[in-house]
Design a protein around this motif. Structure first.
Motif, mmCIF file in Angstrom:
data_model
loop_
_atom_site.group_PDB
_atom_site.id
_atom_site.type_symbol
_atom_site.label_atom_id
_atom_site.label_comp_id
_atom_site.label_asym_id
_atom_site.label_seq_id
_atom_site.Cartn_x
_atom_site.Cartn_y
_atom_site.Cartn_z
ATOM 1 N N GLU A 306 0.834 -1.207 0.000
ATOM 2 C CA GLU A 306 0.000 0.000 0.000
ATOM 3 C C GLU A 306 0.872 1.262 0.000
ATOM 4 O O GLU A 306 0.567 2.242 -0.686
ATOM 5 N N ILE A 307 1.972 1.223 0.767
ATOM 6 C CA ILE A 307 2.887 2.375 0.789
ATOM 7 C C ILE A 307 3.541 2.554 -0.581
ATOM 8 O O ILE A 307 3.695 3.681 -1.064
ATOM 9 N N ILE A 308 3.919 1.438 -1.211
ATOM 10 C CA ILE A 308 4.491 1.515 -2.558
ATOM 11 C C ILE A 308 3.485 2.131 -3.525
ATOM 12 O O ILE A 308 3.806 3.025 -4.313
ATOM 13 N N ARG A 309 2.232 1.655 -3.439
ATOM 14 C CA ARG A 309 1.186 2.119 -4.353
ATOM 15 C C ARG A 309 0.975 3.642 -4.270
ATOM 16 O O ARG A 309 0.697 4.300 -5.264
ATOM 17 N N SER A 310 1.132 4.186 -3.062
ATOM 18 C CA SER A 310 0.871 5.614 -2.855
ATOM 19 C C SER A 310 2.132 6.475 -3.009
ATOM 20 O O SER A 310 2.073 7.686 -2.829
ATOM 21 N N SER A 311 3.261 5.853 -3.349
ATOM 22 C CA SER A 311 4.522 6.600 -3.458
ATOM 23 C C SER A 311 4.820 6.969 -4.907
ATOM 24 O O SER A 311 4.226 6.426 -5.848
ATOM 25 N N HIS A 312 5.800 7.856 -5.082
ATOM 26 C CA HIS A 312 6.140 8.316 -6.425
ATOM 27 C C HIS A 312 6.862 7.250 -7.248
ATOM 28 O O HIS A 312 6.979 7.396 -8.479
ATOM 29 N N VAL A 313 7.349 6.175 -6.622
ATOM 30 C CA VAL A 313 8.052 5.130 -7.385
ATOM 31 C C VAL A 313 7.081 4.213 -8.112
ATOM 32 O O VAL A 313 7.491 3.399 -8.943
ATOM 33 N N CYS A 314 5.795 4.318 -7.793
ATOM 34 C CA CYS A 314 4.783 3.450 -8.400
ATOM 35 C C CYS A 314 4.146 4.151 -9.599
ATOM 36 O O CYS A 314 3.230 4.963 -9.450
ATOM 37 N N GLY A 315 4.642 3.824 -10.780
ATOM 38 C CA GLY A 315 4.039 4.322 -12.013
ATOM 39 C C GLY A 315 2.988 3.354 -12.509
ATOM 40 O O GLY A 315 2.622 2.382 -11.832
ATOM 41 N N GLU A 316 2.498 3.575 -13.709
ATOM 42 C CA GLU A 316 1.449 2.710 -14.261
ATOM 43 C C GLU A 316 1.913 1.263 -14.379
ATOM 44 O O GLU A 316 1.161 0.328 -14.112
ATOM 45 N N SER A 317 3.148 1.070 -14.802
ATOM 46 C CA SER A 317 3.646 -0.302 -14.983
ATOM 47 C C SER A 317 3.836 -1.030 -13.656
ATOM 48 O O SER A 317 3.844 -2.269 -13.616
ATOM 49 N N GLU A 318 4.003 -0.281 -12.564
ATOM 50 C CA GLU A 318 4.199 -0.918 -11.247
ATOM 51 C C GLU A 318 2.876 -1.328 -10.615
ATOM 52 O O GLU A 318 2.837 -2.248 -9.794
ATOM 53 N N VAL A 319 1.788 -0.670 -10.973
ATOM 54 C CA VAL A 319 0.485 -0.977 -10.361
ATOM 55 C C VAL A 319 0.125 -2.446 -10.563
ATOM 56 O O VAL A 319 -0.410 -3.099 -9.662
ATOM 57 N N THR A 320 0.446 -2.990 -11.738
ATOM 58 C CA THR A 320 0.081 -4.380 -12.057
ATOM 59 C C THR A 320 0.708 -5.356 -11.072
ATOM 60 O O THR A 320 0.023 -6.224 -10.526
ATOM 61 N N TRP A 321 2.025 -5.234 -10.834
ATOM 62 C CA TRP A 321 2.665 -6.203 -9.934
ATOM 63 C C TRP A 321 2.294 -5.957 -8.475
ATOM 64 O O TRP A 321 2.256 -6.904 -7.673
ATOM 65 N N VAL A 322 2.022 -4.707 -8.129
ATOM 66 C CA VAL A 322 1.567 -4.435 -6.761
ATOM 67 C C VAL A 322 0.247 -5.152 -6.508
ATOM 68 O O VAL A 322 0.063 -5.811 -5.477
ATOM 69 N N GLN A 323 -0.689 -5.064 -7.458
ATOM 70 C CA GLN A 323 -1.982 -5.740 -7.314
ATOM 71 C C GLN A 323 -1.816 -7.253 -7.318
ATOM 72 O O GLN A 323 -2.474 -7.964 -6.534
ATOM 73 N N PHE A 324 -0.949 -7.752 -8.190
ATOM 74 C CA PHE A 324 -0.727 -9.208 -8.255
ATOM 75 C C PHE A 324 -0.173 -9.734 -6.936
ATOM 76 O O PHE A 324 -0.644 -10.755 -6.408
#
Length: 344
Positions: A306-324
């Motif tokens: 959740e912290i990754i998702r709300s941080s600036h390092v999480c772009g569109e391509s990162e959302v997929t693996w965060v959800q997975f």
């Protein structure tokens, strides 16, 4: 003047030097940086810090050589040596204090730790000289001198900004988690009894054990599988986060610097959580302990994601693996709980 008096006289400045180094070391370990209102030149800081580290290494060499063979330095020469070393110690610590927290907590911690390590090495060298025969070069003195050289040379390899410092933290966590995963995989692949090699060495011809507490049951192995899945999700989270920080990590704004520090801080909890889970998987397995540890690690991973998702390092391509990974954590947690609650 007798040799004993000479030794006693030259010991005085060395003991005073030791006290000074230890006091400065403690202040560096616990002290705060000097925040500056003006612009901070990070490149200039590193140039000056590296020069201070080289000077400290040179002073340690001078000190060691002065007490490597007779004749001993006079008290006056000893005082000059001590004064010169104190000056280098103060310079190194002062340059460290230049680095403000606004450059990043992770960076500052690693520079502080490296500075403290140098000061501890110099203090140890002085202690060795004081405790050794003062007219001979002992192996311990050689080792201590080499240790100071090594710690001083490490400044050139330190991360140069907070992004690089956070990557150092993530990489260290990754190494510990990979080791824990490999150890449990190796134990599972070798035999039914993970303690076979350890305990058989102690039998000395006694009757073979029949203690089932050193074996995994079928239920144990079913429980272990989703626990391994959660440990692998931890490794995947760290690996993906490292890639995201490398690609998207930014140190140009206070908010982004703070987000990187938050990520470094909370990910330091991953390896202890993985270790605790791995340790409780060995027989005899305490299912309640396993459930507690698997629940705690799952909660930690979900919080980190959740912290990754709300941080600036999480772009569109990162959302997929965060959800997975978020889904994988839930899946493995539920499977572990189901297997624990099943009858053997």
């Amino acid at each position: 003047m007798s040799a004993d008096n000479s030794v006693g006289n030259v010991s005085v400045p060395l003991r005073n030097l030791l006290n000074s180094i230890q006091c400065i070391r403690d202040r560096v370990r616990d002290g705060e940086s000097n925040e500056s209102d003006g612009a901070f030149n990070l490149s200039n800081f590193w140039d000056t810090l590296n020069q201070a580290a080289k000077a400290m290494s040179h002073e340690a060499t001078k000190l060691s050589l002065a007490f490597s063979k007779p004749p001993l330095p006079s008290q006056q020469d000893g005082e000059k040596l001590a004064e010169s070393i104190t000056k280098s110690v103060l310079t190194l610590s002062t340059v460290f204090y230049w680095l403000p927290k606004s450059q990043g907590i992770s960076l500052r911690q690693q520079v502080r730790d490296a500075t403290v390590e140098v000061l501890e090495g110099v203090a140890q060298l002085v202690e060795v000289i004081l405790s050794s025969p003062l007219q001979s070069l002992t192996q311990e003195q050689l080792t201590s001198t080499g240790s100071v050289w090594s710690t001083c040379s490490q400044f050139a390899q330190l991360p140069k900004d907070n992004k690089a410092a956070v990557l150092v933290v993530l990489s260290a966590q990754m190494g510990v988690v990979k080791d824990a995963i490999e150890e449990i995989e190796q134990a599972l692949s070798e035999a039914q009894d993970p303690f076979n090699d350890i305990l058989d060495d102690d039998l000395d011809g006694e009757e073979p054990r029949g203690n089932q507490d050193t074996h995994w049951s079928d239920k144990d192995r079913r429980v272990i599988s989703p626990c391994q899945g959660l440990m692998k999700a931890s490794a995947a989270c760290l690996r993906k986060l490292m890639s995201a920080v490398k690609s998207n990590g930014d140190v140009t704004t206070p908010q982004n610097l703070s987000q990187l520090d938050d990520l470094a801080c909370i990910t330091k909890e991953i390896s202890p959580g993985v270790d605790d889970l791995a340790l409780c998987l060995y027989p005899p397995m305490d299912y309640s302990g396993v459930e507690n540890n698997v629940s705690e690690l799952a909660a930690l991973l979900k919080k980190i994601l959740e912290i990754i998702r709300s941080s600036h390092v999480c772009g569109e391509s990162e959302v997929t693996w965060v959800q997975f990974l978020d889904g994988a954590v839930d899946h493995n947690l539920q499977k572990a709980r189901d297997h624990i609650q099943q009858d053997s």
